[in-house]
Scaffold this motif. Structure first.
Motif, PDB file in Angstrom:
ATOM      1  N   ASP A  27      45.061 -31.382  31.180  1.00  0.00           N
ATOM      2  CA  ASP A  27      46.037 -32.147  30.398  1.00  0.00           C
ATOM      3  C   ASP A  27      45.764 -33.644  30.445  1.00  0.00           C
ATOM      4  OD1 ASP A  27      47.458 -29.737  29.828  1.00  0.00           O
ATOM      5  OD2 ASP A  27      48.423 -29.866  31.783  1.00  0.00           O
ATOM      6  N   ALA A  28      44.494 -34.015  30.520  1.00  0.00           N
ATOM      7  CA  ALA A  28      44.127 -35.437  30.551  1.00  0.00           C
ATOM      8  C   ALA A  28      44.561 -36.131  29.269  1.00  0.00           C
ATOM      9  CB  ALA A  28      42.621 -35.581  30.737  1.00  0.00           C
ATOM     10  N   GLU A  29      45.017 -37.370  29.420  1.00  0.00           N
ATOM     11  CA  GLU A  29      45.491 -38.141  28.266  1.00  0.00           C
ATOM     12  C   GLU A  29      44.677 -39.403  28.022  1.00  0.00           C
ATOM     13  OE1 GLU A  29      49.610 -38.926  28.804  1.00  0.00           O
ATOM     14  OE2 GLU A  29      50.218 -36.823  28.628  1.00  0.00           O
ATOM     15  N   ASN A  30      44.163 -40.030  29.068  1.00  0.00           N
ATOM     16  CA  ASN A  30      43.412 -41.262  28.887  1.00  0.00           C
ATOM     17  C   ASN A  30      42.274 -41.337  29.892  1.00  0.00           C
ATOM     18  OD1 ASN A  30      44.538 -42.459  31.371  1.00  0.00           O
ATOM     19  ND2 ASN A  30      46.450 -42.502  30.201  1.00  0.00           N
ATOM     20  N   VAL A  31      41.508 -42.429  29.835  1.00  0.00           N
ATOM     21  CA  VAL A  31      40.288 -42.533  30.649  1.00  0.00           C
ATOM     22  C   VAL A  31      40.576 -42.508  32.143  1.00  0.00           C
ATOM     23  CG1 VAL A  31      38.980 -43.718  28.848  1.00  0.00           C
ATOM     24  CG2 VAL A  31      40.307 -45.062  30.498  1.00  0.00           C
ATOM     25  N   THR A  32      41.771 -42.879  32.545  1.00  0.00           N
ATOM     26  CA  THR A  32      42.088 -42.852  33.980  1.00  0.00           C
ATOM     27  C   THR A  32      42.239 -41.426  34.500  1.00  0.00           C
ATOM     28  OG1 THR A  32      44.473 -43.049  33.569  1.00  0.00           O
ATOM     29  CG2 THR A  32      43.232 -45.094  33.866  1.00  0.00           C
ATOM     30  N   ASP A  33      42.279 -40.463  33.601  1.00  0.00           N
ATOM     31  CA  ASP A  33      42.350 -39.051  33.990  1.00  0.00           C
ATOM     32  C   ASP A  33      40.967 -38.408  34.047  1.00  0.00           C
ATOM     33  OD1 ASP A  33      45.189 -39.059  34.072  1.00  0.00           O
ATOM     34  OD2 ASP A  33      45.267 -38.780  31.898  1.00  0.00           O
ATOM     35  N   VAL A  34      39.933 -39.207  33.845  1.00  0.00           N
ATOM     36  CA  VAL A  34      38.561 -38.694  33.841  1.00  0.00           C
ATOM     37  C   VAL A  34      37.768 -39.355  34.962  1.00  0.00           C
ATOM     38  CG1 VAL A  34      36.442 -38.406  32.502  1.00  0.00           C
ATOM     39  CG2 VAL A  34      38.663 -38.364  31.338  1.00  0.00           C
ATOM     40  N   ALA A  35      37.162 -38.533  35.817  1.00  0.00           N
ATOM     41  CA  ALA A  35      36.332 -39.049  36.904  1.00  0.00           C
ATOM     42  C   ALA A  35      34.888 -39.165  36.441  1.00  0.00           C
ATOM     43  CB  ALA A  35      36.413 -38.131  38.117  1.00  0.00           C
ATOM     44  N   ALA A  36      34.234 -40.269  36.808  1.00  0.00           N
ATOM     45  CA  ALA A  36      32.835 -40.485  36.442  1.00  0.00           C
ATOM     46  C   ALA A  36      32.218 -41.443  37.459  1.00  0.00           C
ATOM     47  CB  ALA A  36      32.719 -41.040  35.025  1.00  0.00           C
ATOM     48  N   ILE A  37      30.942 -41.720  37.299  1.00  0.00           N
ATOM     49  CA  ILE A  37      30.227 -42.607  38.218  1.00  0.00           C
ATOM     50  C   ILE A  37      30.415 -44.063  37.783  1.00  0.00           C
ATOM     51  CG2 ILE A  37      27.999 -43.206  39.220  1.00  0.00           C
ATOM     52  CD1 ILE A  37      29.006 -40.428  40.002  1.00  0.00           C
ATOM     53  N   PRO A  38      30.954 -44.924  38.651  1.00  0.00           N
ATOM     54  CA  PRO A  38      31.104 -46.339  38.288  1.00  0.00           C
ATOM     55  C   PRO A  38      29.738 -46.982  38.007  1.00  0.00           C
ATOM     56  CG  PRO A  38      32.358 -45.809  40.272  1.00  0.00           C
ATOM     57  CD  PRO A  38      31.477 -44.631  39.995  1.00  0.00           C
ATOM     58  N   GLY A  39      29.685 -47.766  36.956  1.00  0.00           N
ATOM     59  CA  GLY A  39      28.448 -48.480  36.656  1.00  0.00           C
ATOM     60  C   GLY A  39      27.373 -47.640  35.990  1.00  0.00           C
ATOM     61  N   ARG A  40      27.651 -46.365  35.771  1.00  0.00           N
ATOM     62  CA  ARG A  40      26.702 -45.428  35.145  1.00  0.00           C
ATOM     63  C   ARG A  40      25.497 -45.140  36.047  1.00  0.00           C
ATOM     64  NH1 ARG A  40      26.503 -47.273  28.749  1.00  0.00           N
ATOM     65  NH2 ARG A  40      28.754 -47.495  28.465  1.00  0.00           N
ATOM     66  N   ILE A  41      24.723 -44.149  35.640  1.00  0.00           N
ATOM     67  CA  ILE A  41      23.527 -43.716  36.356  1.00  0.00           C
ATOM     68  C   ILE A  41      22.326 -44.272  35.607  1.00  0.00           C
ATOM     69  CG2 ILE A  41      22.181 -41.714  37.080  1.00  0.00           C
ATOM     70  CD1 ILE A  41      24.859 -40.127  37.036  1.00  0.00           C
ATOM     71  N   TYR A  42      21.426 -44.953  36.321  1.00  0.00           N
ATOM     72  CA  TYR A  42      20.300 -45.619  35.670  1.00  0.00           C
ATOM     73  C   TYR A  42      18.964 -45.101  36.188  1.00  0.00           C
ATOM     74  CZ  TYR A  42      23.470 -49.055  33.671  1.00  0.00           C
ATOM     75  OH  TYR A  42      24.465 -49.665  32.947  1.00  0.00           O
ATOM     76  N   ALA A  43      17.946 -45.213  35.348  1.00  0.00           N
ATOM     77  CA  ALA A  43      16.573 -44.919  35.758  1.00  0.00           C
ATOM     78  C   ALA A  43      15.937 -46.219  36.240  1.00  0.00           C
ATOM     79  CB  ALA A  43      15.779 -44.343  34.591  1.00  0.00           C
ATOM     80  N   MET A  44      15.465 -46.199  37.486  1.00  0.00           N
ATOM     81  CA  MET A  44      14.849 -47.400  38.057  1.00  0.00           C
ATOM     82  C   MET A  44      13.605 -46.987  38.837  1.00  0.00           C
ATOM     83  SD  MET A  44      18.185 -49.498  39.466  1.00  0.00           S
ATOM     84  CE  MET A  44      17.157 -50.866  39.993  1.00  0.00           C
ATOM     85  N   GLY A  45      12.478 -47.604  38.504  1.00  0.00           N
ATOM     86  CA  GLY A  45      11.260 -47.323  39.238  1.00  0.00           C
ATOM     87  C   GLY A  45      10.843 -45.869  39.201  1.00  0.00           C
TER      88      GLY A  45
END
Length: 305
Positions: free
Chosen positions: A172-190
Motif C-alpha cells: 500500500d505504498a503511496e509515495n517515495v518514502t514508502d520505497v526502500a532503495a540504495i542512497p546515492g545509487r549504485i555506480y560502476a567504478m574501476g
C-alpha cells in the motif's frame, strides 16, 4: 551478532558522560567535590575523576546540543537549589527518551548492532510493531538484492552513467518514502560495481517512482531496478517469453506516464524500456514482486547467449 540493549548504552556510555558534564558545571558554580558527589550520588573519588577528565565518555553526547542544554539546566538548578534530585531525574529521563528516538543513543545502538541500521531505532521507540518488522524485511530484501546485483558477471556493462538502483515498496505504498532503495545509487567504478550505503526508505526518487507506478497497477509487483537499455537484454527477455514494453522517454511525470502504459497494457510487464531522448540515457526497468526476484530476472537477462 552482538545483542545490545539500549539500556546498556545509557548506563555504559550516556550516564558517565553526562555525570562528568554535570560535575564540571557544578564545579564551575563553586561547589566542592563532596557537594557534587552528594548531588550525583557517587563517591568523591568518582567526582575527582570526572573533573580530571579521566572518566572517558562519548563526544557524541558532549557535542549534542540538547544534551548540553539539559546539563546546563540541571547544573544551574542544583547549584541554585531551584531544582532537586526529582527535577533533575525528570530532565534526564526526558533526555534519554529523546536520544533514543533517532539521537546519539540510536546512532551508537546501530553501530553496535548493524541489524538495526536504517530502521532509526524504531524497535526502541515503537516496540514490537508489525510495521517495523515489515520495514526491516523490505530493507533486508533490498540489501540482499544489491549485493547479488553487484556480483552478476559483467554487470558493469549494464550500469548507466547516471547509476542504477534497486527499490522495493511497502504494501500500500503511496509515495517515495514508502520505497526502500540504495542512497546515492549504485555506480560502476574501476570495472566493478560500488554500493555506497545500506538501503533506506525515501533514498531514491528515480527508481521509486517506477516502482510506485507498477504497484499501483499490480499490488503484488513491489520492486524494480533500472539498467542501461541494450539489444542483448531485450532479445534475451523475448527468449524467456517476456515481451518488453517500450515507452516514450520524453515525459514530464515518470510515475503517471508509466502507470498509464501499464494500464493500457493491462499488466505490469517484467521488462519495460525506452531508447532515450535528448539528454536522457536509454533505460530499462526490470520489475518483480521483491527486489531479490527482480535481481534474479536481471541475472537471466544479462547472461551470455
Amino acid at each position: 551478532m552482538s545483542l545490545v540493549l539500549p539500556s546498556e548504552l545509557v548506563v555504559d556510555r550516556f550516564l558517565p558522560t553526562v555525570r562528568a558534564m554535570i560535575a564540571r558545571r557544578l564545579a564551575d558554580h563553586g561547589m566542592t567535590q563532596q557537594e557534587i558527589a552528594s548531588e550525583l550520588g557517587v563517591t568523591q573519588a568518582a567526582v575527582s575523576k570526572y573533573l580530571s577528565g579521566d572518566s572517558g565518555g562519548d563526544d557524541r553526547f558532549r557535542n549534542h546540543r540538547e544534551t548540553v542544554a539539559t546539563v546546563d539546566r540541571i547544573a544551574d538548578g542544583l547549584a541554585s537549589s531551584e531544582m532537586d534530585g526529582y527535577d533533575a531525574l525528570a530532565e534526564l529521563l526526558a533526555l534519554v527518551r529523546s536520544l533514543t528516538d533517532r539521537g546519539p543513543i540510536c546512532e551508537i545502538h546501530e553501530a553496535e548492532m548493524p541489524e538495526l541500521e536504517g530502521l532509526g531505532c524504531d524497535l526502541c521507540v515503537r516496540g514490537l510493531d508489525p510495521a517495523v518488522r515489515l520495514e526491516r524485511d523490505v530493507l533486508e530484501n533490498v540489501r540482499t538484492a544489491a549485493r547479488r546485483l553487484a556480483a552478476i558477471p559483467r554487470i558493469v556493462d549494464s550500469v548507466p552513467n547516471v547509476g542504477t538502483n534497486v527499490g522495493m515498496a511497502l504494501p500500500d505504498a503511496e509515495n517515495v518514502t514508502d520505497v526502500a532503495a540504495i542512497p546515492g545509487r549504485i555506480y560502476a567504478m574501476g570495472g566493478r560495481v560500488e554500493i555506497p550505503a545500506n538501503p533506506e526508505f525515501g533514498a531514491s526518487q528515480h527508481v521509486a517512482t517506477a516502482v510506485l507506478a507498477a504497484t499501483a497497477v499490480d499490488s503484488e509487483v513491489r520492486s524494480g531496478l533500472n539498467v542501461a537499455t541494450n539489444s542483448h537484454l531485450l532479445e534475451r527477455a523475448r527468449e524467456l517469453g517476456i515481451e518488453p514494453l517500450e515507452f516514450d522517454a520524453d515525459y514530464d511525470d515518470r510515475r503517471s506516464h508509466l502507470q498509464k502504459q501499464f494500464d493500457d497494457r493491462g499488466e505490469v510487464p517484467p521488462v519495460a524500456y525506452h531508447q532515450g531522448a535528448y539528454g536522457i540515457e536509454p533505460v530499462t526497468y526490470v520489475f518483480g514482486r521483491t527486489a531479490v526476484e527482480a535481481t534474479e530476472l536481471l541475472e537471466e537477462l544479462v547472461a551470455p547467449a
